[in-house]
Design an enzyme around this catalytic site. Structure first.
Site, mmCIF file in Angstrom:
data_model
loop_
_atom_site.group_PDB
_atom_site.id
_atom_site.type_symbol
_atom_site.label_atom_id
_atom_site.label_comp_id
_atom_site.label_asym_id
_atom_site.label_seq_id
_atom_site.Cartn_x
_atom_site.Cartn_y
_atom_site.Cartn_z
ATOM 1 N N LYS A 53 31.551 41.273 28.826
ATOM 2 C CA LYS A 53 30.735 40.309 29.817
ATOM 3 C C LYS A 53 29.726 40.948 30.031
ATOM 4 O O LYS A 53 29.330 42.163 29.981
ATOM 5 C CB LYS A 53 31.677 39.951 30.805
ATOM 6 C CG LYS A 53 31.082 38.929 31.800
ATOM 7 C CD LYS A 53 32.264 38.624 33.025
ATOM 8 C CE LYS A 53 31.873 37.666 33.960
ATOM 9 N NZ LYS A 53 32.838 37.529 35.151
ATOM 10 N N SER A 110 33.900 32.722 35.870
ATOM 11 C CA SER A 110 32.546 33.007 35.440
ATOM 12 C C SER A 110 32.741 33.845 33.948
ATOM 13 O O SER A 110 31.630 33.808 33.212
ATOM 14 C CB SER A 110 31.810 33.835 36.224
ATOM 15 O OG SER A 110 32.325 35.075 36.528
ATOM 16 N N SER A 125 37.835 34.606 38.260
ATOM 17 C CA SER A 125 36.746 34.445 37.082
ATOM 18 C C SER A 125 37.188 35.031 35.873
ATOM 19 O O SER A 125 36.659 34.930 34.694
ATOM 20 C CB SER A 125 35.582 34.988 37.201
ATOM 21 O OG SER A 125 34.888 34.361 38.360
#
Lengths: 96, 476
Positions: free
Chosen positions: B63, B138, B162
């Protein structure tokens, strides 16, 4: 009831400007946001509970030994700078 | 998709072939990225250590809110669009040292503050199973990269859900470990008291293999915990169906909802059938009652704590310490212009909620009361985990919004169901999302949450359930 000025004031404290459109949208939403936030105050006797700041059972805190560590080179430090003059970082004028 | 073990075996047999295949993986990533937009950057010429480890030669994605030395790390935000860190996050360092090949940095909701995968500065991430739907967030790009078989695992971060929610939206495994199990050093902080590094995979075992390597005490993260006696892959051998689970009764009583859309009824029916099926297979599953007022307060508690912590954590994104320098007559106007230009409207909204909760007259009523509710909920669950091995719930509400839809959840109890996984962050509990293979228009995944540092127990339940689901497609 929240006003545009309230919302702008909350934003201003965080050094953020809002466009007129952003201000209007947030002002219209903020009564709902407050109503939602107030759900936490519907729990009876909530003020008698101790606030929980962190996971209370984190492991032992051990400080690193006070040993010299290698530091960054000048080249590395300047890599993310927008404004450089003669290997120095240019900063905004802070004295009026 | 090959498992991590299969990748690793091939690497041990033929390292040159692994290198060739890595370039094929990069090509595959580039092609799929054109449509799904899951990468902020793809690494053209990745390097990897030749070492003996279970993830050596295995490609992965990280990420883009983890610092990667000499590689762009944007947090999917305009304010960090050109940021190139001078150090590796601990998790990145451990992946590299173990010989895993990082092939790209994945898109997230800006700075991790969102659950849709639509607010990253490089655009919307499409759902891997139905491109009209949101991917969830996310950790949107990480979930989609795994779901599309680009990589067998990806690193994400989880502050509310997330990792676990996008995993469910894309029908893969998403694991949030106990708080502190994996070092947060080098992860852009959103809400430090809730932030956790997580892993997304196709198989439960793969999540255990990766976490065994990247977990551990780190002198750079004072909240990291010593886990040298925790062996997650080994815990899979203890798989058995004699574990005791619970779910929250209130969510399965339709009279608690203001509206009962068809998708919700189907969703809850699926879960009830699944529970009955598991009981027949020997699981002891009981319903537990929790005051509806407390359940309704879960998401507001999360919003207040996370938004308040975020206002503080992101105060360094001001165009002077981090971010592009904006124009201005003085220091304050430079910072204000940088922040105004650098954040999207959604981030500003969250900051303003935080600012409101932190107003002097609101601190007691909102900020501190939210922390009190957090303790109340954590106390309830800590007590439950003395009796039960795990908490089982379905993930979501049975509905995934379309990308173009301006979706708002008006029913507060439906909102509570949708955000139930936030409990995992309140108490720092290990929590994992697993696909079920139940036939449904959208994926139907369940989540298992266990007590703090009971990650081995959680894994032994998860692997057993995975075997049950795998052995009986459309079993209910």
């Amino acid at each position: 009831m929240f006003t545009n000025e309230d919302i702008k004031s909350y934003a201003n404290k965080l050094l953020i400007d809002l466009s007129e459109e952003e201000t209007q949208k947030l002002t219209s939403e903020f009564d709902y946001i407050k109503k939602s936030a107030d759900l936490i105050n519907e729990i009876p006797n909530i003020n008698e509970v101790a606030p929980m700041h962190m996971i209370s059972y984190v492991g032992d805190i051990v400080l690193r030994s006070d040993e010299e560590q290698p530091s960054l080179t000048k080249k590395e430090i300047l890599k993310n700078c927008d404004s450089i003059k003669e290997e120095s970082v240019c900063v905004p004028k802070v004295v009026e | 998709m090959k498992t991590i073990e299969e990748y690793n075996k091939e690497y041990i047999k033929n390292k040159t072939k692994t290198l060739t295949e890595t370039y094929e993986t990069i090509l595959d990533a580039k092609q799929k990225d054109q449509y799904y937009n899951m990468f902020v950057s793809i690494i053209e010429d990745p390097v990897f250590e030749e070492v003996d480890s279970k993830i050596a030669g295995v490609p992965c994605a990280v990420k883009d809110n983890f610092s990667t030395k000499d590689l762009l790390s944007t947090g999917s935000s305009n304010i960090l669009k050109d940021y190139v860190p001078v150090f590796d996050a601990t998790v990145v360092k451990k992946l590299k040292e173990a010989g895993s090949i990082i092939i790209g940095k994945t898109v997230l909701d800006e700075l991790g503050m969102g659950g849709t995968g639509t607010t990253g500065h490089t655009g919307v991430v499409k759902n891997a199973l139905n491109s009209k739907l949101i991917s969830g967030g996310s950790s949107a790009g990480s979930a989609v990269a795994v779901a599309l078989d680009v990589v067998p695992f990806a690193i994400g971060s989880d502050t509310g859900d997330s990792v676990r929610k996008p995993a469910a939206y894309n029908n893969i495994v998403g694991y949030k470990p106990s708080y502190g199990l994996i070092s947060r050093y080098g992860l852009f902080p959103f809400a430090c008291s809730l932030d956790t590094v997580g892993v997304l995979t196709k198989k439960v075992k793969d999540a255990a293999i990766v976490t065994d390597i990247i977990k551990g005490k780190d002198s750079f993260d004072m909240t990291s915990v010593d886990s040298k006696n925790m062996f997650l892959e080994k815990s899979l051998e203890n798989s058995s169906n004699n574990k005791k689970l619970f779910y929250i009764k209130e969510f399965f009583d339709l009279s608690n909802y203001k509206e009962t859309p068809e998708y919700l009824i189907k969703f809850l029916t699926n879960f009830n059938s699944l529970i009955n099926d598991l009981r027949l297979k020997g699981y002891k599953i009981e319903e537990v009652s929790i005051d509806k007022k407390i359940l309704n307060a879960i998401n507001p508690t999360y919003m207040i704590i996370s938004s308040s912590e975020a206002t503080s954590n992101y105060s360094n994104l001001n165009g002077i310490i981090f971010g592009p320098r904006a124009q201005g007559d003085n220091v304050e106007s430079i910072m204000k212009n940088a922040r105004t230009q650098g954040f999207c409207s959604l981030i500003k909204r969250r900051f303003i909620i935080g600012s409101y909760a932190l107003e002097r007259e609101n601190q007691e009523k909102y900020f501190l009361n939210a922390k009190r509710v957090r303790r109340l909920i954590t106390n309830i669950f800590n007590d439950l985990f003395k009796t039960y091995d795990g908490f089982i719930m379905p993930v979501g509400t049975g509905y995934i919004p379309e990308i173009e839809e301006d979706f708002k959840q008006e029913d507060e109890f439906l909102n509570a169901l949708d955000n139930i996984l936030q409990i995992g962050n309140f108490g720092g509990y290990p929590s994992i999302t697993i696909p079920t293979n139940i036939a449904s228009i959208i994926p139907f995944c369940i989540n298992i949450t266990s007590g703090y540092l009971k990650d081995e127990t959680m894994f032994s339940i998860a692997t057993d359930l995975e075997k049950i689901f795998k052995g009986s497609d459309d079993n209910v």
